[in-house]
Design a protein around this motif. Structure first.
Motif, PDB file in Angstrom:
ATOM      1  N   GLU A   1       6.695  -7.716  -1.408  1.00  0.00           N
ATOM      2  CA  GLU A   1       7.811  -7.433  -2.164  1.00  0.00           C
ATOM      3  C   GLU A   1       8.058  -8.606  -2.886  1.00  0.00           C
ATOM      4  O   GLU A   1       8.399  -8.488  -4.387  1.00  0.00           O
ATOM      5  CB  GLU A   1       9.049  -6.788  -1.398  1.00  0.00           C
ATOM      6  CG  GLU A   1       8.563  -5.311  -0.887  1.00  0.00           C
ATOM      7  CD  GLU A   1       9.823  -4.950  -0.313  1.00  0.00           C
ATOM      8  OE1 GLU A   1      10.730  -5.607  -0.171  1.00  0.00           O
ATOM      9  OE2 GLU A   1       9.706  -3.892   0.415  1.00  0.00           O
ATOM     10  N   GLY A   2       8.218  -9.688  -2.371  1.00  0.00           N
ATOM     11  CA  GLY A   2       8.478 -11.025  -3.082  1.00  0.00           C
ATOM     12  C   GLY A   2       7.600 -11.428  -4.093  1.00  0.00           C
ATOM     13  O   GLY A   2       8.011 -11.697  -5.099  1.00  0.00           O
ATOM     14  N   SER A   3       6.043 -11.050  -3.742  1.00  0.00           N
ATOM     15  CA  SER A   3       5.293 -11.660  -4.745  1.00  0.00           C
ATOM     16  C   SER A   3       5.172 -10.489  -6.112  1.00  0.00           C
ATOM     17  O   SER A   3       4.702 -11.092  -7.024  1.00  0.00           O
ATOM     18  CB  SER A   3       3.814 -11.705  -4.018  1.00  0.00           C
ATOM     19  OG  SER A   3       3.284 -10.460  -3.470  1.00  0.00           O
ATOM     20  N   ASP A   4       5.449  -9.440  -5.651  1.00  0.00           N
ATOM     21  CA  ASP A   4       5.605  -8.100  -6.737  1.00  0.00           C
ATOM     22  C   ASP A   4       6.509  -8.770  -7.640  1.00  0.00           C
ATOM     23  O   ASP A   4       6.741  -8.496  -9.090  1.00  0.00           O
ATOM     24  CB  ASP A   4       5.674  -7.016  -6.317  1.00  0.00           C
ATOM     25  CG  ASP A   4       4.297  -6.481  -5.425  1.00  0.00           C
ATOM     26  OD1 ASP A   4       3.340  -6.827  -5.898  1.00  0.00           O
ATOM     27  OD2 ASP A   4       4.415  -5.369  -5.090  1.00  0.00           O
ATOM     28  N   SER A   5       7.837  -9.135  -7.157  1.00  0.00           N
ATOM     29  CA  SER A   5       8.892  -9.549  -8.150  1.00  0.00           C
ATOM     30  C   SER A   5       9.036 -10.753  -8.489  1.00  0.00           C
ATOM     31  O   SER A   5       9.482 -10.923  -9.722  1.00  0.00           O
ATOM     32  CB  SER A   5      10.477  -9.376  -7.164  1.00  0.00           C
ATOM     33  OG  SER A   5      10.320 -10.396  -6.099  1.00  0.00           O
ATOM     34  N   ALA A   6       7.961 -11.786  -8.192  1.00  0.00           N
ATOM     35  CA  ALA A   6       7.882 -13.014  -8.857  1.00  0.00           C
ATOM     36  C   ALA A   6       7.107 -12.750 -10.366  1.00  0.00           C
ATOM     37  O   ALA A   6       7.621 -13.424 -11.253  1.00  0.00           O
ATOM     38  CB  ALA A   6       7.341 -14.008  -7.899  1.00  0.00           C
ATOM     39  N   PRO A   7       6.206 -12.139 -10.374  1.00  0.00           N
ATOM     40  CA  PRO A   7       5.453 -12.024 -11.613  1.00  0.00           C
ATOM     41  C   PRO A   7       6.506 -11.286 -12.684  1.00  0.00           C
ATOM     42  O   PRO A   7       6.382 -11.572 -13.910  1.00  0.00           O
ATOM     43  CB  PRO A   7       4.175 -11.073 -11.401  1.00  0.00           C
ATOM     44  CG  PRO A   7       3.907 -11.448  -9.910  1.00  0.00           C
ATOM     45  CD  PRO A   7       5.468 -11.516  -9.178  1.00  0.00           C
ATOM     46  N   ALA A   8       7.236 -10.254 -12.158  1.00  0.00           N
ATOM     47  CA  ALA A   8       8.262  -9.538 -13.228  1.00  0.00           C
ATOM     48  C   ALA A   8       9.091 -10.599 -13.647  1.00  0.00           C
ATOM     49  O   ALA A   8       9.506 -10.340 -14.734  1.00  0.00           O
ATOM     50  CB  ALA A   8       8.816  -8.531 -12.289  1.00  0.00           C
ATOM     51  N   ALA A   9       9.720 -11.568 -12.789  1.00  0.00           N
ATOM     52  CA  ALA A   9      10.556 -12.397 -13.187  1.00  0.00           C
ATOM     53  C   ALA A   9       9.818 -13.429 -14.261  1.00  0.00           C
ATOM     54  O   ALA A   9      10.499 -13.863 -15.239  1.00  0.00           O
ATOM     55  CB  ALA A   9      11.094 -13.173 -11.881  1.00  0.00           C
TER      56      ALA A   9
END
Length: 186
Positions: free
Chosen positions: A160-168
């Motif tokens: 989940e953390g790696s999925d939200s990092a590209p979105a940021a």
């Protein structure tokens, strides 16, 4: 003078004592042949229930190094030689004795230790080997399954953390585009 049949009978009883993990001495006075057959069937294949001669059994017990039967060999005697699960066999004997009071449990031997009648009943009250092993497996399984759930939860959190990092990272690029368009319009 010992006859060959008595010598072979003693040898057989000694072998039965040495091959078994437990032996229970009983008195069967008053039981019918059908009841003895029922008892043998309830004991299972790993237990040999034999009617024995007291004198020969005393000699065989001494040769096998068993002194638990001293003074107990009187009257019609039979021994349950238990090679498998001693708890299950003791449970079968005590259950049969409850429904057939003619069967009297006198004494026993379990893994070289002498048992009186109450010791045989206490042995029967234990849980079977399979149930005890299942409980141990359950105790060992609990921490392992908790560890597996924790590792899986950590993996999901990292995903989940790696999925939200590209979105940021994409968000600032999108914000810069309108600013660049505004600068070109001027």
């Amino acid at each position: 003078m010992a006859t060959p049949t008595k010598v072979s009978a003693v040898e057989e009883i000694v072998t039965d004592f040495k091959d078994s993990t437990a032996a229970v001495l009983t008195e069967y006075r008053g039981l019918t042949v059908a009841q003895l057959k029922e008892l043998r069937r309830s004991l299972g294949q790993d237990t040999k229930y034999s009617v024995v001669k007291n004198t020969l059994t005393g000699i065989a017990a001494k040769e096998a190094g068993i002194d638990a039967f001293d003074g107990q060999l009187s009257g019609p005697t039979a021994i349950a030689f238990i090679k498998g699960d001693a708890v299950a066999a003791a449970k079968s004997l005590t259950d049969f004795a409850k429904t057939n009071p003619q069967l009297i449990i006198k004494t026993g031997v379990f893994e070289g230790n002498a048992l009186d009648a109450s010791g045989v009943v206490a042995l029967a009250a234990l849980e079977s080997r399979e149930l005890q092993l299942a409980r141990v497996a359950g105790v060992l399984k609990a921490p392992m399954s908790m560890l597996a759930r924790s590792v899986d939860a950590l993996r999901l959190k990292l995903e989940e953390g790696s999925d939200s990092a590209p979105a940021a990272e994409e968000a600032p690029a999108a914000e810069e585009a309108p600013a660049a368009e505004a600068a070109t319009e001027e």
